[in-house]
Design a protein around this motif. Structure first.
Motif, PDB file in Angstrom:
ATOM      1  N   ASP A 357       0.745  -1.156   0.094  1.00 47.39           N
ATOM      2  CA  ASP A 357       0.006   0.015   0.188  1.00 47.39           C
ATOM      3  C   ASP A 357       0.764   1.357   0.051  1.00 47.39           C
ATOM      4  N   ASP A 358       0.563   2.170  -0.959  1.00 45.93           N
ATOM      5  CA  ASP A 358       1.160   3.565  -0.845  1.00 45.93           C
ATOM      6  C   ASP A 358       0.375   4.357  -0.070  1.00 45.93           C
ATOM      7  N   ALA A 359       1.188   5.126   0.571  1.00 49.99           N
ATOM      8  CA  ALA A 359       0.090   6.380   1.084  1.00 49.99           C
ATOM      9  C   ALA A 359      -0.596   7.256   0.220  1.00 49.99           C
ATOM     10  N   ASP A 388      -4.612   8.467  -4.788  1.00 49.14           N
ATOM     11  CA  ASP A 388      -3.978   7.227  -4.094  1.00 49.14           C
ATOM     12  C   ASP A 388      -3.696   6.455  -5.077  1.00 49.14           C
ATOM     13  N   GLU A 390      -3.331   3.215  -5.256  1.00 50.11           N
ATOM     14  CA  GLU A 390      -4.243   2.141  -5.632  1.00 50.11           C
ATOM     15  C   GLU A 390      -5.651   2.407  -5.330  1.00 50.11           C
ATOM     16  N   ASN A 392      -7.465   3.345  -2.948  1.00 43.18           N
ATOM     17  CA  ASN A 392      -7.938   2.736  -1.749  1.00 43.18           C
ATOM     18  C   ASN A 392      -8.981   3.784  -0.972  1.00 43.18           C
ATOM     19  N   ASP A 469      -5.394   6.016   4.519  1.00 45.77           N
ATOM     20  CA  ASP A 469      -6.203   4.914   3.740  1.00 45.77           C
ATOM     21  C   ASP A 469      -6.437   3.911   4.335  1.00 45.77           C
TER      22      ASP A 469
HETATM   23 CA   LIG Z   1      -2.937   3.469  -1.076  1.00 46.78          CA
END
Ligand SMILES: [Ca+2]
Ligand SMILES: [Ca+2]
Ligand SMILES: [Ca+2]
Ligand SMILES: [Ca+2]
Ligand SMILES: [Zn+2]
Length: 656
Positions: A357-359, A388, A390, A392, A469
Motif C-alpha cells: 500500500d502506498d500512502a 492514491d 491504489e 484505496n 487509507d
Molecule cells: Ca494506498
C-alpha cells in the motif's frame, strides 16, 4: 619336594593352568605335601584342583591345576601365593612357594551399535562405546578410523578416543558429517576400537557409518530448481514484493542436452503481464551467450550462442521486475523452453506478486488564504486534491493548525453528509460515518473545511492536512499521507480607538439607505486620489453588508470582495455625514488628509465615510498601517481620514 617354576602372571581369561610339584630323586614311597594358599585373591577368583599333592612311588612329578574365574568385574590385579606345607616322605626343597598374579581382563569394550546410515549429507552422529561393567577408574579407549569417507573432508570427529569416566559404562564421540556439493556415491567410515591393556574387546568392535550423498546429478534436459516433473509451477519460486529489486527466477536451473543433441537456444516467456510495460524480464550475458532484449509484445527473451554452460549461466540470471506502484496481486507464470538440436523441453515456474500500500497524496493550492478576525469562517482550501495510487478508500482525515491560537477554530459547515468532524487540540478529525469513504467524498469534505478565529492581532497560521487509507490488503494497516500545509494570513479588522461606549448609540442600527451615499462618496474620493479604472471596478463590484460584529471594538472588516460594517460602530454610534462631499464638521486639521471635530454630532461618533474608505483599501490589496492615516489600525471618535494622491502613490509603491 618343591614347586616347578617361579612366579608368573595370568590373565583372568586364562582358564586352567597346570602346576607341578617335583622330587629331586625317586622316592621308595609316595610323597605327600599340603598346599597352603594366601594372597589378595579369594575363593571367588580361583579354584585349586586339590589341597594336597601326592607324588606316587616311582615318579618324580605330580600335576595339580589352578582354575581362574573369569568374571565380568573390572578389578585391579590380584595375587595368589602357593606355599608347600611340610611334606610326608620327603623334604621341602628351596622353591617351596610361588606367586601367581591374576591380571584382570575387564571391562569388555564394544560399540553400542555396529552401523548407522545417514540419508543426508549433514548433521552429527553420536557414536557410543560401552563396557559390560562400570569402569573402576577413568579409562581412555582409543580407536582408529578408515573407509572411503575421508576424515576432514567428509566428516570430522570430536576426539580420537572414548573417555570412560570412573563408574560409568558408556562414552561418546561425536562424528560430524560435512556437506559438500560433489555428486558422489555413498561413502562409509569405520571406527575400530583399540582396547588398552587389561581390557578386552567385545562385540561389535567395529562401527560403520554409511553416508549417503545428497547431491543429485543434473537431469537430462531442462531442470528448474531440481524439479523435473513439469509441475514446477505448483511451488512458487518466491514472492516479488512491490518496489523490490528484480527477483531471480531460476538460480539453480540446469540444462543438459539429451543424448548427442546440442543446445540451440533457451526462451523465457512471461505468460501474462497485467501491469503492461511495468513488468519485464532481464538477464545478464555470460561467456559467449547473449540475450535478446525482453520483448514486451511477445513477453519473451531468448538466450543463444556460447556453450551450454554459458546459456545455463544466463538462464540462471533471468530476473523478473515489476515497477508498478499498483501491481496486480497473485501469480505470474513463466515458461522456460530449452531448444535442443532435435527436440525441446519446457518447464513452468510461478511467482507470487505482493502489492504494498502506498500512502495517499494530498495536494494543496499554492498561496495563502487571507482571513480577517471576526469575519465569517473562510475555506482553508476549496481546491484541495487527493490521489492514491491504489485508489484505496480512506478511513480518516486530520486537519491541524500547527501554530494555533486560543480563539482558533476549524470546522465543517453542518451537515456534510456522510462525515463526522471533531475539533480537539487544534485538530479537526474527519471520519466517514460508514467507516470508510472514497477519495472523492473525502476530497469534497476536506474542501469544505473552514477556519475562523476570534483572536485579534495580525499573524499567520499553518494548517496541515493528512489522510489515512485502508491499504486494501487483508490484515495490513493503511498508510498515512505526508502532511501538506496550507498557509493562512490573519489580520485584525478596523478597530475603534479606545473610547467610552455611548449609551444613546447602543440601540442604533445603520441602514443601507444611510450607507449608500457614503459608499458613493468613498468611491469618488479614491477616484480623485488617482485610483486606476481597474481598481475602481473592483470597488464598484464590492458587496457591503451591515452586520452586528460581536467583537467589542470591531468597526468593519473586509474579506474577498465583501466589506462588513458593524451595525452601531461597536456601540459608539456611526457619524453618518449628511454632506459627505465636504469635511466642514472636522475643523481641526491633524494632517493634510485628516482632521478632528470639536463640536456637533461628529465629535462622539465614529466617521462612517472614513471606515468605508479604509475597507476599500483592503479590497485593493493594501494592509493596515501602524500610522494614523487612512489605513491605520484603529480610528478614534470624531476623526475623519481621507486620501491624497501622494498617499495613494505611496501605498501602491509598497504593494508593487
Ligand atoms: Ca494506498
Ligand atoms: Ca574381572
Ligand atoms: Ca556430496
Ligand atoms: Ca502500491
Ligand atoms: Zn483595516
Amino acid at each position: 619336594v618343591q614347586l616347578a617354576g617361579g612366579n608368573f602372571n595370568v590373565s583372568e581369561s586364562v582358564g586352567t593352568v597346570p602346576l607341578s610339584v617335583t622330587l629331586s630323586s625317586l622316592a621308595p614311597t609316595a610323597v605327600t605335601v599340603p598346599i597352603v594358599v594366601s594372597g589378595s585373591a579369594d575363593g571367588q577368583d580361583y579354584r585349586l584342583s586339590t589341597t594336597t599333592v601326592t607324588i606316587p612311588a616311582g615318579q618324580t612329578r605330580a600335576i595339580f591345576t589352578l582354575s581362574v574365574t573369569d568374571d565380568q568385574l573390572d578389578e585391579l590385579p590380584e595375587t595368589l601365593t602357593i606355599q608347600l606345607g611340610t611334606p610326608t616322605g620327603g623334604e621341602l626343597g628351596t622353591n617351596s612357594a610361588l606367586t601367581v598374579t591374576i591380571d584382570d581382563n575387564d571391562p569388555v569394550l564394544s560399540f553400542a551399535r555396529n552401523t548407522d546410515t545417514t540419508s543426508d549429507e549433514n548433521g552429527t552422529i553420536t557414536v557410543i562405546a560401552r563396557s559390560l561393567s562400570p569402569v573402576i577408574a577413568d579409562l581412555t579407549v582409543p580407536f582408529t578410523s578408515y573407509g572411503r569417507a575421508t576424515l576432514g573432508v567428509d566428516y570430522t570427529l570430536s576426539a580420537n578416543a572414548f573417555q570412560f569416566v570412573a563408574g560409568s559404562s558408556t562414552a561418546a564421540v561425536t562424528l560430524t558429517i560435512l556437506d559438500d556439493a560433489v555428486v558422489e556415491s555413498s561413502e562409509a567410515v569405520t571406527l575400530s576400537l583399540q582396547p588398552p591393556p587389561n581390557t578386552s574387546l567385545g562385540s561389535p568392535g567395529l562401527y560403520t557409518l554409511f553416508i549417503s550423498d545428497n547431491d543429485t546429478p543434473p537431469a537430462v534436459g531442462l531442470d528448474l530448481n531440481g524439479l523435473v516433473t513439469g509441475q514446477d509451477f505448483l511451488s512458487p519460486v518466491g514472492d516479488f514484493v512491490e518496489d523490490a529489486a528484480a527477483l531471480v527466477i531460476v538460480p539453480n536451473a540446469t540444462v543438459v542436452p539429451p543424448g548427442v543433441q546440442t543446445l540451440t537456444s533457451i526462451t523465457v516467456y512471461l505468460e501474462s503481464a497485467p501491469n503492461g510495460a511495468a513488468e519485464l524480464l532481464s538477464a545478464v550475458n555470460f561467456g559467449g551467450a547473449t540475450t535478446t532484449a525482453y520483448n514486451p509484445t511477445t513477453r519473451a527473451l531468448t538466450i543463444s550462442g556460447g556453450s551450454t554452460s554459458d546459456q545455463q549461466a544466463v538462464l540462471r540470471s533471468v530476473a523478473y521486475q515489476n515497477s508498478s506502484q499498483n501491481p496486480m496481486s497473485g501469480g505470474r507464470f513463466i515458461t522456460v523452453t530449452a531448444n535442443f538440436s532435435a527436440s525441446s523441453e519446457s518447464r513452468r515456474r510461478k511467482l507470487n506478486i505482493t502489492p504494498v500500500d502506498d500512502a495517499p497524496v494530498v495536494t494543496i493550492t499554492a498561496g495563502s488564504v487571507p482571513y480577517i478576525t471576526g469575519n465569517l469562517p473562510v475555506l482553508v482550501d476549496s481546491g484541495i486534491a487527493l490521489t492514491d495510487i491504489e485508489n484505496n478508500r480512506l478511513v480518516r482525515a486530520e486537519v491541524t493548525i500547527t501554530d494555533a491560537e486560543s480563539g482558533d477554530l476549524l470546522s465543517l459547515p453542518s451537515p456534510v453528509a456522510g462525515f463526522k468532524a471533531t475539533y480537539a487540540g487544534s485538530t479537526l478529525t474527519i471520519t466517514a460515518t460508514a467507516g470508510t469513504g472514497n477519495l472523492a467524498a473525502f476530497r469534497s469534505a476536506l474542501s469544505r473545511v473552514q477556519f475562523s478565529t476570534t483572536t485579534l492581532g495580525d499573524g499567520a497560521r499553518s494548517v496541515s492536512f493528512v489522510v489515512t487509507d485502508t491499504s486494501g490488503l487483508a490484515g495490513v494497516a493503511g498508510a498515512t499521507s505526508a502532511p501538506v500545509v496550507r498557509a493562512l494570513t490573519v489580520q485584525s479588522p478596523l478597530l475603534v480607538a479606545a473610547s467610552p461606549l455611548t449609551s444613546a448609540a447602543a440601540n442604533e442600527s445603520l441602514t443601507s439607505s444611510q450607507l449608500a451615499p457614503l459608499v458613493h462618496e468613498s468611491l469618488a474620493r479614491w477616484e480623485s486620489a488617482g485610483a486606476t479604472a481597474a481598481q475602481l471596478n473592483v470597488l464598484r463590484a464590492a458587496t457591503i453588508e451591515i452586520r452586528d460584529l460581536s467583537d467589542p471594538r470591531t468597526l468593519a472588516l473586509a474579506g474577498g470582495n465583501t466589506i462588513v460594517v458593524d451595525t452601531n460602530a461597536a456601540g459608539r454610534g456611526w457619524f453618518v455625514d449628511s454632506t459627505p462631499t465636504t469635511d466642514e464638521e472636522f475643523t481641526v486639521p491633524l494632517s493634510t488628509s485628516a482632521a478632528r471635530a470639536t463640536s456637533g454630532p461628529a465629535v462622539e461618533r465614529v466617521d462612517l465615510l472614513t471606515t468605508v474608505m479604509h475597507e476599500f483599501g483592503h479590497l485593493l490589496g493594501l494592509d493596515d498601517h501602524a500610522t494614523d492615516d487612512l489605513l491605520g489600525k484603529s480610528l478614534p471618535l470624531g476623526t475623519r481620514r481621507t486620501l491624497t494622491a501622494a498617499e495613494l502613490n505611496q501605498y501602491f509603491s509598497h504593494v508593487g
